[in-house]
Write a protein that holds these residues in place. Structure first.
Motif, PDB file in Angstrom:
ATOM      1  N   HIS A  16     -29.535   3.113 121.658  1.00 12.07           N
ATOM      2  CA  HIS A  16     -29.390   1.649 121.569  1.00 12.07           C
ATOM      3  C   HIS A  16     -27.711   1.627 120.884  1.00 12.07           C
ATOM      4  CE1 HIS A  16     -31.048  -2.350 121.081  1.00 12.07           C
ATOM      5  NE2 HIS A  16     -30.373  -2.363 119.804  1.00 12.07           N
ATOM      6  N   TYR A  70     -25.268   1.303 123.264  1.00 12.13           N
ATOM      7  CA  TYR A  70     -25.143   0.006 123.875  1.00 12.13           C
ATOM      8  C   TYR A  70     -24.482  -0.903 123.206  1.00 12.13           C
ATOM      9  CZ  TYR A  70     -28.789   2.589 126.990  1.00 12.13           C
ATOM     10  OH  TYR A  70     -29.252   3.531 127.651  1.00 12.13           O
ATOM     11  N   LEU A  90     -20.752  -0.035 123.554  1.00 10.12           N
ATOM     12  CA  LEU A  90     -20.184  -0.274 124.826  1.00 10.12           C
ATOM     13  C   LEU A  90     -20.037  -2.112 124.770  1.00 10.12           C
ATOM     14  CD1 LEU A  90     -22.219   2.167 127.241  1.00 10.12           C
ATOM     15  CD2 LEU A  90     -19.617   2.262 126.653  1.00 10.12           C
ATOM     16  N   GLY A  91     -21.047  -2.628 124.423  1.00  8.45           N
ATOM     17  CA  GLY A  91     -20.849  -4.062 124.277  1.00  8.45           C
ATOM     18  C   GLY A  91     -19.647  -4.585 123.632  1.00  8.45           C
ATOM     19  N   SER A  94     -20.886  -8.471 128.908  1.00  8.32           N
ATOM     20  CA  SER A  94     -21.270  -7.351 128.404  1.00  8.32           C
ATOM     21  C   SER A  94     -22.978  -7.299 128.597  1.00  8.32           C
ATOM     22  CB  SER A  94     -20.883  -7.129 127.074  1.00  8.32           C
ATOM     23  OG  SER A  94     -21.297  -8.012 126.110  1.00  8.32           O
ATOM     24  N   LEU A 130     -24.676  -4.009 130.582  1.00  6.28           N
ATOM     25  CA  LEU A 130     -25.791  -3.207 130.011  1.00  6.28           C
ATOM     26  C   LEU A 130     -27.022  -3.216 130.470  1.00  6.28           C
ATOM     27  CD1 LEU A 130     -25.044  -1.250 127.608  1.00  6.28           C
ATOM     28  CD2 LEU A 130     -23.160  -2.531 127.883  1.00  6.28           C
ATOM     29  N   LEU A 181     -26.771  -0.958 133.241  1.00 10.08           N
ATOM     30  CA  LEU A 181     -26.878   0.468 132.821  1.00 10.08           C
ATOM     31  C   LEU A 181     -28.212   0.772 132.295  1.00 10.08           C
ATOM     32  CD1 LEU A 181     -25.343   2.901 132.153  1.00 10.08           C
ATOM     33  CD2 LEU A 181     -24.868   1.930 129.844  1.00 10.08           C
ATOM     34  N   GLY A 182     -28.802  -0.119 131.443  1.00 11.64           N
ATOM     35  CA  GLY A 182     -30.052   0.004 130.923  1.00 11.64           C
ATOM     36  C   GLY A 182     -31.151   0.472 131.843  1.00 11.64           C
ATOM     37  N   ALA A 214     -31.164  -3.155 126.346  1.00 10.38           N
ATOM     38  CA  ALA A 214     -29.717  -2.832 126.217  1.00 10.38           C
ATOM     39  C   ALA A 214     -28.588  -4.094 126.172  1.00 10.38           C
ATOM     40  CB  ALA A 214     -29.571  -2.001 127.310  1.00 10.38           C
ATOM     41  N   ALA A 268     -26.117  -5.112 123.640  1.00 12.72           N
ATOM     42  CA  ALA A 268     -24.587  -5.517 124.122  1.00 12.72           C
ATOM     43  C   ALA A 268     -24.206  -6.856 123.584  1.00 12.72           C
ATOM     44  CB  ALA A 268     -24.456  -5.527 125.559  1.00 12.72           C
TER      45      ALA A 268
END
Lengths: 289, 265
Positions: free
Chosen positions: A36, A39, A42-43, A65, A69, A72-73, A194, A198
């Motif tokens: 988490h 994430y 990255l956001g 974002s 994510l 990705l999640g 996620a 983000a």
């Protein structure tokens, strides 16, 4: 005094958003999702780069974002996490910790450890109400966080898929027997977690400076808030977030900013002693009857 | 042997079959279990089981604790994968199907120990039962009314959390949730477990009524032979993972060895 409360409340909104996704994944999948933190990071970086490269307003890049994510999640859950989820909490903890290390170190290699920040033109502006300063950005973030949490709460209670997520949280075996494909529900839950991380990350990038480890401090807060509010409980995350925001705000003024983590964990210990199911823990959810 | 349409008549005493409980008729079974073997990891618990359930028939699977009855039901419902053997449902090979697919085909399991969504209300539990259905809100609404008419006590408790009800009420809710999936084959696992005799009597009566009103096939597992054979027309006897007897309810109840082994008489 009023200023302290206002600061606490505004921070609490972001904290709540950070915690909702974490609490959801923990409550539904029984996974303490260390990734988490990544994430969130990255956001934040997605908003940062969209701002610096293309001049996107950070508020406009939130959907981007979140979408990135979410994907990705979903991949992390369906490709790796779902394979080990039946081996229990420790196994998934190790796995998400691994994912977190990979993502943070990738970010470190790609973007270095430099502190970065987004400075839109309106960054410093604030509204003065009777001597209390309300920064526009923080207020907007607070409202947006609230809107996202409410929308998400409606999704869980009103939609068929949301109900399936709740059913899976309560009894995965029975959920299967009613036709729920729990692998997909797990992947979806994790992806939503996620995406919410983000969104919080994007908002954090407007308020704080960011670097590859920016998510870690928010992860510990998410942990405290989840336990404080009650596992998997959305109103709990909201209340927990605001309470933690207020507590830190008061601690900063009274005993100094260095103590804010101590206050977080003090609160955690206190709640575990007094009300282990959390303030707004729902009966039968999260294995607490 | 004579072709008689109604299963009960075909299996009247005197026309009994030995070694197989399948009635002699041309219609193919709704469910056919062939040489089923099931294992938990290395430990095999079901060995070469053959069973048949015909449309609109009530069949009991009886046997002592730990014989593997629930394992067979869970395998039919897709919650467990067989090690070997085949499952044929409505003429289709469904071996290895997932639980979610089984529900969509019309195989619904009411599991042992109720397994309700404890933190949801009775009403929400019933609605979750219809999760996989695609035949529209109206059909679901009608079934909901029907379930509430079968279990009037659930009407008053519709807003109550399922986990806070008594065992009997929970069992009713579990059956109701199963019925909301509109099964063609209803699998009932240990209906009577831990319930007072008066509640069991009522459940037996309701299962009979469900069968009469909806004409669905029911395969039920029971430890209590009397309860099982009060509802079923045919039965299979399972002993440590193998079928040892099969026959009509009357035959099984008349069988001395079965009575001694499972009724303790």
């Amino acid at each position: 005094m009023t200023q302290i409360v206002v600061n606490g409340l505004l921070t609490g909104g972001v904290y709540a958003l950070v915690a909702v996704g974490f609490s959801l994944v923990w409550g539904v999948m029984n996974v303490v999702n260390i990734a988490h933190a990544s994430y969130i990071m990255l956001g934040a970086y997605i908003s940062y780069w969209l701002f610096h490269l293309y001049g996107w307003d950070p508020f406009l890049s939130i959907p981007v974002s979140m979408a990135a994510l979410f994907v990705l999640g979903y991949l992390v859950a369906s490709v790796v996490l779902n394979r080990v989820i039946r081996y229990g909490l420790v196994m998934t903890l190790v796995l998400t910790f691994g994912v977190d290390l990979i993502l943070q170190n990738a970010a470190l290699i790609l973007w270095s450890a430099d502190y970065r920040s987004i400075t839109p033109s309106y960054a410093g502006a604030s509204l003065a109400v009777g001597g209390v300063m309300i920064p526009y950005v923080r207020f907007a973030v607070f409202l947006l966080a609230l809107v996202l949490v409410v929308l998400f709460s409606l999704f869980l209670s009103k939609t068929r898929t949301g109900n399936a997520i709740q059913a899976t949280a309560l009894n995965p075996f029975a959920a299967q027997l009613t036709g729920v494909r729990i692998d997909r529900i797990y992947a979806l839950t994790y992806a939503i977690g996620a995406a919410l991380a983000a969104a919080a990350g994007s908002m954090i990038s407007v308020i704080y400076t960011i670097q590859p480890q920016v998510g870690n401090v928010f992860l510990t807060r998410a942990f405290v808030i989840t336990v404080l509010g009650g596992l998997g409980s959305i109103p709990g995350a909201l209340l927990g977030g605001v309470l933690l925001g207020l507590a830190e705000s008061f601690a900063t003024v009274t005993v100094g900013i260095g103590w804010s983590q101590a206050v977080s964990f003090g609160l955690l210990v206190l709640i575990l002693v007094v009300r282990p199911q959390g303030l707004l823990g729902r009966r039968f959810f999260g294995g607490v009857g | 042997m004579a072709q008689v349409p109604a299963a009960k008549d075909a299996l009247a005493p005197g026309k009994a079959h030995h070694g197989t409980a399948a009635p002699q008729r041309q219609e193919s079974p709704l469910l056919k279990v062939e040489q089923l073997e099931v294992a938990y990891g290395e430990v095999q618990v079901i060995w070469g089981v053959d069973m048949e359930v015909y449309d609109r028939q009530v069949v009991a699977l009886v046997g002592s604790n730990g014989a593997g009855k629930s394992t067979i039901l869970k395998t039919i419902a897709g919650a467990l994968k067989p090690k070997a053997g085949r499952l044929i449902f409505a003429g289709q090979d469904v071996t290895g199907q997932s639980a979610a697919d089984a529900v969509r085909r019309g195989i619904v399991l009411v599991p042992e120990g109720r397994q309700l969504f404890a933190g949801m209300t009775v009403h929400e539990n019933l609605l979750m039962g219809a999760y996989a259905r695609r035949d529209g809100k109206r059909a679901i609404r009608e079934d909901l009314d029907w379930v509430y008419s079968l279990f009037p006590e659930l009407v008053r408790k519709r807003g109550q959390l399922a986990g806070t009800m008594s065992g009997g009420e929970q069992q009713m809710c579990a059956i109701g949730r199963g019925l909301m999936g509109r099964p063609r084959l209803l699998l009932l696992d240990e209906l009577s477990l831990g319930l007072a005799p008066v509640v069991v009597d009522r459940l037996v009566e309701i299962v009979t009524r469900i069968h009469r009103e909806r004409n669905l096939a029911i395969l039920l597992v029971e430890q209590d032979l009397n309860v099982a054979l009060a509802m079923a027309e045919r039965g299979y006897v399972l002993e440590t993972g193998r079928l040892v007897r099969a026959g009509t309810a009357e035959e099984l109840l008349a069988d001395e060895t079965i009575r001694t082994a499972y009724l303790g008489i």
